[in-house]
Scaffold this active site. Sequence first.
Site, PDB file in Angstrom:
ATOM      1  N   ASP A  88     -25.634  15.297 -37.310  1.00  0.00           N
ATOM      2  CA  ASP A  88     -26.650  15.007 -36.304  1.00  0.00           C
ATOM      3  C   ASP A  88     -27.036  16.166 -35.392  1.00  0.00           C
ATOM      4  OD1 ASP A  88     -27.045  12.452 -37.217  1.00  0.00           O
ATOM      5  OD2 ASP A  88     -25.582  11.546 -35.876  1.00  0.00           O
TER       6      ASP A  88
ATOM      7  N   TYR B  13     -30.369   5.641 -35.195  1.00  0.00           N
ATOM      8  CA  TYR B  13     -29.146   5.280 -34.483  1.00  0.00           C
ATOM      9  C   TYR B  13     -29.192   5.731 -33.036  1.00  0.00           C
ATOM     10  CZ  TYR B  13     -25.675   2.893 -37.274  1.00  0.00           C
ATOM     11  OH  TYR B  13     -24.971   1.932 -37.942  1.00  0.00           O
TER      12      TYR B  13
ATOM     13  N   HIS C  44     -21.545   3.103 -44.747  1.00  0.00           N
ATOM     14  CA  HIS C  44     -21.474   4.472 -44.230  1.00  0.00           C
ATOM     15  C   HIS C  44     -20.297   4.594 -43.272  1.00  0.00           C
ATOM     16  CE1 HIS C  44     -24.023   2.138 -41.492  1.00  0.00           C
ATOM     17  NE2 HIS C  44     -23.604   2.922 -40.518  1.00  0.00           N
TER      18      HIS C  44
ATOM     19  N   LEU D 205      -7.571  21.854 -23.177  1.00  0.00           N
ATOM     20  CA  LEU D 205      -6.655  21.377 -22.138  1.00  0.00           C
ATOM     21  C   LEU D 205      -6.016  22.544 -21.404  1.00  0.00           C
ATOM     22  CD1 LEU D 205      -5.141  18.560 -24.276  1.00  0.00           C
ATOM     23  CD2 LEU D 205      -6.033  18.176 -21.988  1.00  0.00           C
ATOM     24  N   ASP D 206      -5.969  22.425 -20.097  1.00  0.00           N
ATOM     25  CA  ASP D 206      -5.238  23.362 -19.239  1.00  0.00           C
ATOM     26  C   ASP D 206      -4.326  22.527 -18.346  1.00  0.00           C
ATOM     27  OD1 ASP D 206      -6.683  25.379 -20.362  1.00  0.00           O
ATOM     28  OD2 ASP D 206      -7.613  26.094 -18.523  1.00  0.00           O
TER      29      ASP D 206
ATOM     30  N   PHE E 136     -10.845  28.465 -38.336  1.00  0.00           N
ATOM     31  CA  PHE E 136     -10.119  28.471 -37.062  1.00  0.00           C
ATOM     32  C   PHE E 136      -8.613  28.396 -37.294  1.00  0.00           C
ATOM     33  CE2 PHE E 136     -13.709  26.376 -34.296  1.00  0.00           C
ATOM     34  CZ  PHE E 136     -14.614  27.281 -34.802  1.00  0.00           C
TER      35      PHE E 136
ATOM     36  N   ASN F  61      -5.577  31.785 -39.690  1.00  0.00           N
ATOM     37  CA  ASN F  61      -4.565  32.770 -39.281  1.00  0.00           C
ATOM     38  C   ASN F  61      -3.293  32.121 -38.755  1.00  0.00           C
ATOM     39  OD1 ASN F  61      -5.735  31.788 -36.983  1.00  0.00           O
ATOM     40  ND2 ASN F  61      -6.486  33.760 -36.237  1.00  0.00           N
TER      41      ASN F  61
ATOM     42  N   ASP G 266      -3.068  29.303 -24.505  1.00  0.00           N
ATOM     43  CA  ASP G 266      -4.255  28.555 -24.097  1.00  0.00           C
ATOM     44  C   ASP G 266      -4.708  27.732 -25.307  1.00  0.00           C
ATOM     45  OD1 ASP G 266      -6.457  27.591 -22.828  1.00  0.00           O
ATOM     46  OD2 ASP G 266      -7.531  29.492 -22.717  1.00  0.00           O
ATOM     47  N   LEU G 267      -4.548  26.413 -25.256  1.00  0.00           N
ATOM     48  CA  LEU G 267      -4.708  25.557 -26.419  1.00  0.00           C
ATOM     49  C   LEU G 267      -5.978  24.717 -26.350  1.00  0.00           C
ATOM     50  CD1 LEU G 267      -1.050  24.249 -26.917  1.00  0.00           C
ATOM     51  CD2 LEU G 267      -2.117  26.344 -27.784  1.00  0.00           C
TER      52      LEU G 267
END
Length: 743
Positions: free
Chosen positions: A360, A448, A497, A507-508, A641, A644, A652-653
Site C-alpha cells: 500500500d 480499504y 486475502h 525503543l530507548d 538489515f 551482518n 541502540d535497538l
Amino acid sequence: MLGSRLLLLSLLAWVGSSPLPPSQERASIFSDLTPAEHRAVRDFLVGRPELGLQPGEGAQGLARNSLLLVELLAPKKSQALGYLDAAGRRPRRRARAVVLFGAEPQPNITEYVVGPLPRPSAYRPYGRAAPYAARPMTKLEYRLLYRRLEEFLRPLGPLLQEATAGFGFEQCRDRCLTFTDVAPRGLASGERRTWLMLQRFVEGFFLHPVGLELLVDHRELDPARWRVEKVWYNGQYFGSPAELAERYAKGAVAAVRLPGHPEESLFSTYVPRGRFTSGPPTDAHGAKVCEPQGRRYSLRGNLLAYSGWSLAFRLRTSTGLQLFDVRFNGERVAYELSVQEAVAFYGGSSPAAMQTKYIDVGWGMGSVTHELAPGVDCPEGATFLDAHHQYDAPGPVRYRRALCVFEWPTGVPLRRHFDSNFDGGYHFYGGLEGHALVLRTTSTVYNYDYIWDVLLYPNGVLETKVHATGYVHASFYTPDGIRYGSRLQTHVLGNVHTHLVHYKVDLDVAGAGNSFETLEVAFENISLPWEPSYRLVQPHLEHQPRLRERQATFPFGKPLPRYLLFYNPGQKNRWGHQRSYRIQLASHADRVLPPNWKEEAGISWSRYQVAVTRHRDSEDTSSSLYIQNDPWQPSVTFENFLRNDEPLEDQDLVAWVTVGFLHIPHAEDIPNTATPGNAVGFYLRPFNFFDEDPSVASRHTIIVRPAQPKSQEGVLVQRWTPESPGACVAKESFSYNGSYLPD
C-alpha cells in the site's frame, strides 16, 4: 571509525539518562512541512534548470520531468537527541523530494534532500535512483489509461450493453463503467502490464464487477503504443477485445446479464434497510463521549501530553502516522514508533484476483488521510487537525480533519477490587476509572479503509491498533472461484486475502543503550523439600538473552515467545530488576508467500512477527514507494538489515513488528467490512520499569469503606474528583466538507 562509533554510543547513553523537559519548540523538529515550506521546496526545484521540471502536465505527457512527492525528512537520530536532551544545535529542517525523470534518455526516479528550510538553497541526491517502470501510478497516467480503455472497449460495446443493462464508457452519463487496476504490474522487473477489472460505476462499485478483465501493457511513455495483451470474460481467455467481440457476435460466447440499476444494486450502499426484531428503535442518538470539565490533555503544535505521556507526531505523506520522542514522566520509552507498510495479498480464479498483491505504500498510503467525521470517526468533542500533503499535485493540498485526538472512557476499570469480609460485608472497595487518550487517523487506500490508532494509558502502557474496514476487493463470481472465497451476491465473489501491517519501534528504554531478551515459563519436576518422597511439577522462569540479530528474529509459523523484553542493562528498579518494556502482540497473522518466492523479495519483513536490529540511519524505513510495481528487485530489502548479524548487547535497538489477520470474506461483509474482530496491533507495556504502577498518580480513584459501627452514614466514600460530572452534550450540529484542494 570505531572511536567515533563509541563516542556516539556514549553520547546517546548520556543524553538518554538526562532528558530535558519536552517543549513545543523541541517537538517541532519532527513536525510536518508547512504549506509555505512545501511551496518553497517546489519553487526551488522547479527553478533549477538542470532538473527540467514541468510544473503542469505539459504536452509531453508521461515523457516529462515532474515532482511526485515532497515531505519532511526527519533529522538523524544522533542530531535529534543531541538537541532534545543536551541542548545541542537544533537540526536543520530538510525535505525529501521525489522526482520522476520521464524526459531523460534513461528515465528514472530520483530522490533529493532539499534544504535548509524555510528557504532552501541546496539539494543533493538521496539514495539510489529507481527504475522508471517502478514508479507509482499518477493521476495523469490514470487519465490516459481511461482514454485508451475507451478505444480498447469499442468492439465490445454490444456485449457490454447487453451484459450490464446499458452501462458503457463513452457518453454514459449516469450509467458508466469504471475499472479497478491491480498490482504488481507484470511478472518481472521492468514490466508495466496491468490487469484491469471492469465494474459498473454505482455507489460501492467495488462490489459490481461485470465479468470482463483486460491485461494492458502501458510501459511505453507514448499511450498510442499501449496495447491489450489478453482478455478474460466469465472464466474464458481471449487474445484481444476483437476476438471476444467476434465470438460474441457469432453466438459462441453468451453475455452474462446483470441486474438493472440502481434499484437492484442497493446491497452495496449504506442506506438503512431491514429492521431489528428486538430492542428499542435506533433512530435516536446513542451513548456519547463527553468532557464534563474540559480537555485533560494538552496539544501544542505537534506536541501531545496526557497523564504522564508526551510525544511528538507527524503524518508522513509516504507512509502515515509517525511518533517521535515518546516519554512517560519525562523518561524516554521510544525514540520512534511509525507505520512502515501495509499489504493485502489475494487469491482467486480470475486473472485480476490472482494477480492482486497490494503493497500500500506504493499507492501513497500516507497521503490518503481523508476527512474524519465528527460523531462517527471520532467523538464530536475531539480535537481535529488538518494535514497538508504534496503528492502527485502541483502544490500542497489541505486535508481537513485528517487527524483527531480525544480522551476515551474505556468502559472497564483500569483496576478494581472488592475486599470481602466473607460474612455478608466488605472491608473496602477500590476502583480506578479506565481512560485512554487516542490519536487517530485513517488511510483510504482505494477500497480499504485503515483506522490507525495510538492509545496512551495512565499506567505507562501504549497501544497501537489498526482497524480494517471499507469494501472487500471482489471479483466476478464463477464456479471455479468458490475455492478462493465466498459468494456474496449473485455475481460477486469475496476473495480470500491476508492483511499484514508493519511497524518500526525504535525503543530507548531508560536510555538508548538497550539489550533484548525473551522470557518464558518452563516446568520443573522437583522433590518437595518437606516431603522428599513426593514429586512436584511447577513453572519457573527461563531468561534467554538474544545476543545477535539472527537470534532476535521470530519467523511466522513458529511460536513467538510470550515475553519480549527490552531493557537497560545499566539501570534497575528499586527491587533489583532490569528496567524493561515489553512488546506484546495482538495478531493472528501468517506469511503471505513462501520465503524467497518472486514478489516476496520486496516484503521480506513479512517473514517475521518480530525482528530486532541495531539502529542505523541507513535503515530508516523497511519499504518504499517503488516496491509495489517492482517487488522482484526491490529498492529496499529488509533481509539486508539482518545480513551482518550484529551484536545486540547494550546497543541502540529497533524492533520491527508485523501484525495482521486472514480475511475470508463472508455475507456479512456486505455492504462492507465492519471493524469488530478486524483490529490488530501491539502493546508497549512496562515490565519492572517502575517501582509500582504509575497510575496511582491518577485522581480518578474511588475508595469506599463501610462506616464505623453505630455511625449514621452507611458508607464512607473517598474521591478526588467532583461527585457528579454533570450533563454533557455536543453543542455543534454535524458538519462535513469532504474536499481536499490545493492550499
